[in-house]
Design a protein around this motif. Structure first.
Motif, short mmCIF file in Angstrom:
data_model
loop_
_atom_site.label_atom_id
_atom_site.label_comp_id
_atom_site.label_asym_id
_atom_site.label_seq_id
_atom_site.Cartn_x
_atom_site.Cartn_y
_atom_site.Cartn_z
N ARG A 139 0.82 -1.21 0.00
CA ARG A 139 0.00 0.00 0.00
C ARG A 139 0.85 1.26 0.00
O ARG A 139 0.50 2.26 -0.62
CB ARG A 139 -0.96 -0.01 1.19
N SER A 140 1.99 1.22 0.68
CA SER A 140 2.87 2.40 0.69
C SER A 140 3.46 2.65 -0.69
O SER A 140 3.56 3.80 -1.14
CB SER A 140 3.98 2.24 1.73
N VAL A 141 3.84 1.58 -1.39
CA VAL A 141 4.39 1.73 -2.74
C VAL A 141 3.31 2.23 -3.70
O VAL A 141 3.55 3.11 -4.54
CB VAL A 141 5.01 0.41 -3.24
N LEU A 142 2.10 1.71 -3.57
CA LEU A 142 1.01 2.17 -4.44
C LEU A 142 0.69 3.64 -4.20
O LEU A 142 0.40 4.39 -5.15
CB LEU A 142 -0.23 1.31 -4.22
N ALA A 175 9.81 0.25 8.39
CA ALA A 175 10.58 1.48 8.15
C ALA A 175 10.48 1.90 6.68
O ALA A 175 10.32 3.08 6.38
CB ALA A 175 12.04 1.27 8.55
N GLY A 176 10.54 0.93 5.78
CA GLY A 176 10.41 1.24 4.36
C GLY A 176 9.04 1.79 4.01
O GLY A 176 8.91 2.75 3.26
N ALA A 177 8.00 1.19 4.59
CA ALA A 177 6.64 1.66 4.33
C ALA A 177 6.45 3.09 4.84
O ALA A 177 5.86 3.94 4.17
CB ALA A 177 5.62 0.73 4.98
N LEU A 230 0.38 3.02 9.94
CA LEU A 230 1.72 3.56 10.16
C LEU A 230 1.80 4.35 11.47
O LEU A 230 2.84 4.35 12.13
CB LEU A 230 2.13 4.45 8.98
N LEU A 231 0.71 5.00 11.83
CA LEU A 231 0.69 5.78 13.07
C LEU A 231 0.90 4.88 14.29
O LEU A 231 1.51 5.29 15.27
CB LEU A 231 -0.63 6.54 13.16
#
Length: 195
Positions: free
Chosen positions: A8-11, A109-111, A139-140
């Motif tokens: 989801r972070s990459v998208l 960490a990457g996300a 993430l929070l």
């Protein structure tokens, strides 16, 4: 950390890059960084994450600043490649500068890194591309372990007081980002339906 959060972070990063164009001289929320420097940093981060996913080891590599549209296209291709690499995501530890870290820690960490920098990019040219609530909320919950209040300078500023209720703005405030008025969360009905 699940692969789903990483995906989801990459998208979200890919969404933030859409329509960026070739003028990379505009300043970003990252102190002293224009879009060109930020994209070079994101490219470096993606390369490190791809190393970790593919080989279980991350070595520091220098950022390369590319011109205009070439930089945008390169980061888009690298992010798409990372999505492909994630199909082989392994729970095995990853060596980071010789220190073994859990795949969950590296992935989290990457996300966080990709999501916050995607917002840094989006706020410059498409402020309506907010961090999706579910992604920001996930993430929070992990941000305090990854970015504690003590020892965060110079990578992150101190938390910024906020009265917002959106998870994305709460996450950004925790990480020291000041949200411009033009970039405040819009009516949720106006956000992309994919999120």
């Amino acid at each position: 950390m699940t692969r789903d959060l990483f995906d989801r972070s990459v998208l979200y990063l890919l969404c933030a890059l859409q329509g960026l164009g070739s003028d990379l001289t505009r300043p970003t929320p990252c102190r002293g960084w224009d879009l060109s420097k930020l994209l070079a940093h994101v490219d470096e981060s993606i390369a490190a994450l791809r190393e970790g996913v593919a080989g279980g080891r991350i070595c520091a590599a220098p950022a390369i600043r590319r011109p205009g549209a070439t930089a945008v296209a390169h980061v888009q291709a690298a992010a798409t490649g990372l999505l492909g690499d994630l199909t082989h995501y392994s729970p095995n530890p990853v060596l980071v500068s010789g220190t073994p870290l859990s795949a969950q820690t590296v992935g989290a960490a990457g996300a966080l890194e990709l999501t916050v920098h995607a917002w840094d990019i989006a706020v410059v040219h498409t402020p309506s591309v907010q961090i999706p609530d579910e992604l920001a909320g996930d993430l929070l919950t992990i941000a305090p372990q990854l970015v504690p209040i003590a020892g965060r300078d110079p990578l992150f500023g101190p938390p910024v007081p906020t009265c917002t209720t959106t998870p994305g703005e709460q996450l950004l405030a925790y990480l020291g980002r000041k949200i411009p008025v033009h970039a405040r969360a819009a009516d949720p009905a106006a956000l992309p339906s994919a999120w």
